[in-house]
Design an enzyme around this catalytic site. Structure first.
Site, PDB file in Angstrom:
ATOM      1  N   LYS A  96       0.874  -1.160   0.000  1.00  0.00           N
ATOM      2  CA  LYS A  96       0.000   0.000   0.000  1.00  0.00           C
ATOM      3  C   LYS A  96       0.908   1.205   0.000  1.00  0.00           C
ATOM      4  O   LYS A  96       1.619   1.463   0.970  1.00  0.00           O
ATOM      5  CB  LYS A  96      -0.908  -0.012   1.234  1.00  0.00           C
ATOM      6  N   GLY A 157      -7.415   9.356   9.658  1.00  0.00           N
ATOM      7  CA  GLY A 157      -7.685   9.492  11.089  1.00  0.00           C
ATOM      8  C   GLY A 157      -8.664  10.595  11.451  1.00  0.00           C
ATOM      9  O   GLY A 157      -8.933  10.819  12.622  1.00  0.00           O
ATOM     10  N   ALA A 184      -9.232   5.643   4.332  1.00  0.00           N
ATOM     11  CA  ALA A 184      -8.969   6.754   5.244  1.00  0.00           C
ATOM     12  C   ALA A 184     -10.149   7.709   5.404  1.00  0.00           C
ATOM     13  O   ALA A 184     -10.889   7.977   4.464  1.00  0.00           O
ATOM     14  CB  ALA A 184      -7.752   7.565   4.825  1.00  0.00           C
ATOM     15  N   GLY A 185     -10.285   8.202   6.616  1.00  0.00           N
ATOM     16  CA  GLY A 185     -11.213   9.288   6.897  1.00  0.00           C
ATOM     17  C   GLY A 185     -12.589   8.863   7.365  1.00  0.00           C
ATOM     18  O   GLY A 185     -13.403   9.703   7.726  1.00  0.00           O
ATOM     19  N   ASN A 206      -9.048   2.158  10.048  1.00  0.00           N
ATOM     20  CA  ASN A 206      -8.235   1.780  11.198  1.00  0.00           C
ATOM     21  C   ASN A 206      -8.713   2.523  12.434  1.00  0.00           C
ATOM     22  O   ASN A 206      -9.317   1.959  13.332  1.00  0.00           O
ATOM     23  CB  ASN A 206      -6.762   2.094  10.893  1.00  0.00           C
ATOM     24  N   THR A 207      -8.508   3.855  12.437  1.00  0.00           N
ATOM     25  CA  THR A 207      -8.783   4.634  13.639  1.00  0.00           C
ATOM     26  C   THR A 207     -10.222   4.484  14.128  1.00  0.00           C
ATOM     27  O   THR A 207     -10.454   4.365  15.334  1.00  0.00           O
ATOM     28  CB  THR A 207      -8.493   6.125  13.379  1.00  0.00           C
TER      29      THR A 207
END
Lengths: 257, 341
Positions: A96, A157, A184-185, A206-207
């Site tokens: 990635k 994040g 993301a986001g 993830n976050t």
């Protein structure tokens, strides 16, 4: 089924492995949401040396595909070197590719991204580029040899959801045959559902899971949202209308025109 | 009962003291040449913050931590009880709400919200730096190295020898009824699921500013804590990296100092007194364990909570060995056989 570089996956949720309360919770979250691909960041956890092995063996225990990333790289050279290390450590051609262009918002440096993608694809890597929703950049990445695109939803994040859904629709329309993974986001499951309803092929997060009050429960919630969104896309959503339309036939009532 | 405690970090010293105070004949073996030299306790923050830890830790850590806080306060004169101040820079204020929600769910009523004026009243050097803060009033902190020495003094008074440069596999354990193994990562050969988690820290000396209590600065990427250490010193910590090496990287120092500088520019003028790193021993769920195998009781996996957990685990250790008690919440291996019995 989702196909990424020849690998067939039944789960369309890809999960990151950092910032969980503990590796045990990470493992449970992955098992709960059924993710078949997890991303790992090489630079920080020094997987190249013996030092990070304990953590890697916990990730390996999950028996899922590992997608190493080049998070934290600011130059083409760093990203290429990190990709080489990752291939050695994890024995996978997958990478990635992240090249950071702005430290505040961790926005991708799309110029460096295309250049690094070209180098790595030529070397036989299977590149998952973390990019913006820009169509011109997407063309360049595909020309460079990428066969997957990973446009952002919002900065990494940030949990803001899809900052530009229209642009994701445009990407979908323009590149109908290229797997699109929104990376993301995302903050809450409805963000993931929306991305899937727009026709994206998968989401990576993830976050939103790792930092939830109960990461395991949140992983499960995201898995259902992704599935719901996908089903909705396949089912063909209705078009929004300006006029209210009663869903129950009003039998026996006089039609006053 | 003859007990040999292996390892003179905070876990070993607390276990030795609890056992000695309950009448066991104890000696401590330490592989290092001096107190703390080879122990990760030496690099600890020394925050006794059971409620703040609920941000990421399980409720068990808070429960054992409260017991430990009382234990330290009763034994170490220098334990400061000024609370913990939790702050975040303006645009990171959502982090403060998240911290309050996370810690408040598990332990309601442990913090108070402060405004800029309230912050300045508590920590004058932070006047004008932050708009909002959380004060966890009941928490405390200690100076880890002084605390280790103070424990060693108490052991000395109790007639417990601490022998340096001696490892647990030496013949010195031959006559012991029990060995309490508190050797941290060195016990990894026996405890296969143990891993190291690196923490890097710095000590600064500032003549310009001082704090009275630990300051936790929340940040999505670079969380930080500053702990007053006396003599103008401030401990800056700490990274949490999945790795058991103890190299200090330039990036970590850059991030820690960058975050410290953002708290107050005067910290940019401070002297760097020390840069250090430790590899904390942790199990996959980051919770501590007592594992009784034959005559050896392993006390391990204290992770980032050495000083916060050691006294409570030491009390359990003494009760396991002297009273035959079992504690299911930390004795994963033994609770099954215990239930069968």
């Amino acid at each position: 089924m989702l196909e990424l570089y020849g690998k067939t996956l039944s789960s369309r949720l890809l999960l990151g492995t950092s910032r969980y309360p503990s590796p045990a919770i990470l493992q449970e979250a992955v098992r709960t949401c059924g993710a078949q691909v997890v991303t790992v960041s090489l630079r920080r956890e020094s997987g190249a040396e013996r030092s990070g092995q304990a953590f890697w063996s916990l990730v390996r225990d999950l028996d899922v595909a590992v997608l190493p990333n080049t998070a934290g790289c600011h130059t083409v050279k760093e990203a290429v070197t990190t990709a080489h290390m990752a291939r050695e450590v994890f024995g996978t051609p997958w990478i990635k590719l992240e090249v950071t262009g702005d430290d505040e918002l961790l926005q991708p440096d799309v110029f460096g991204l295309v250049e690094a993608a070209r180098i790595l694809c030529a070397e036989g890597f299977e590149v998952f580029p973390y990019t913006t929703e820009d169509l011109g950049v997407a063309h360049r990445l595909l020309e460079a040899g990428c066969r997957v695109l990973m446009p952002w939803g919002a900065p990494i994040g940030s949990g803001r959801g899809l900052a530009n859904p229209w642009a994701l629709c445009a990407l979908r329309t323009r590149f109908a045959d290229v797997p699109l993974i929104v990376d993301a986001g995302l903050g809450v499951p409805s963000h993931a559902a929306t991305a899937m309803e727009l026709g994206c092929d998968g989401v990576l997060l993830n976050t939103a899971v790792a930092q939830a009050g109960d990461p395991v429960k949140m992983a499960g919630a995201f898995a259902r949202a992704v599935e719901a969104g996908r089903m909705a896309y396949l089912a063909g959503p209705m078009e929004p209308r300006d006029l209210a339309v009663p869903s129950t036939p009003t039998l026996g009532k006089a039609f006053l025109a | 009962m003859q007990v040999v405690v292996a390892g003179a970090g905070v876990a070993g010293l607390c276990c030795a003291l609890e056992l000695a105070e309950r009448g066991a004949s104890v000696q401590v073996l330490e592989r290092g040449a001096t107190l703390g030299a080879q122990s990760c306790s030496w690099y600890a923050g020394g925050m006794l913050a059971p409620w703040c830890e609920l941000e990421t830790a399980e409720p068990l850590v808070a429960r054992l931590g409260q017991e430990s806080l009382r234990w330290w306060s009763a034994r170490i004169a220098s334990v400061a009880r000024h609370g913990t101040l939790v702050v975040a820079h303006g645009r990171d204020e959502p982090e403060l709400a998240r911290f309050a929600r996370r810690t408040g769910q598990a332990a309601p009523g442990r913090y108070a919200w402060l405004d800029a004026e309230g912050i300045a009243a508590l920590e004058p050097d932070l006047a004008g730096r932050f708009r909002k803060a959380l004060l966890f009033n009941d928490e405390g902190h200690l100076e880890p190295r002084a605390a280790l020495h103070s424990l060693a003094d108490r052991l000395h008074q109790a007639g417990v020898p601490i022998r340096f440069g001696v490892t647990a596999d030496s013949q010195d354990t031959a006559d012991a009824d029990h060995v309490v193994d508190c050797t941290g990562l060195a016990a990894r050969a026996a405890l296969a699921d143990l891993r190291g988690v690196k923490g890097e820290m710095l000590v600064l000396r500032s003549r310009d500013i001082a704090f009275r209590r630990p300051i936790r600065v929340l940040h999505p990427r670079w969380p930080l804590y500053l702990v007053p250490r006396g003599e103008d010193r401030i401990m800056v910590g700490a990274t949490t990296i999945e790795s058991d090496d103890v190299r200090v990287t330039a990036r970590s120092v850059l991030e820690l100092l960058g975050a410290a500088h953002a708290v107050h520019p005067a910290l940019g003028e401070a002297d760097i007194v020390e840069i250090g790193a430790q590899a904390r021993p942790a199990f996959p769920d980051n919770l501590p364990r007592l594992r009784l195998r034959g005559r050896t009781l392993y006390v391990n996996g204290l992770y980032r909570h050495g000083f916060l957990l050691a006294p409570a685990l030491a009390r359990m250790t003494a009760q396991v060995l002297l009273e035959g008690k079992r504690f299911a919440e930390v004795m994963d291996e033994n609770s099954r056989e215990w239930r069968l019995a």
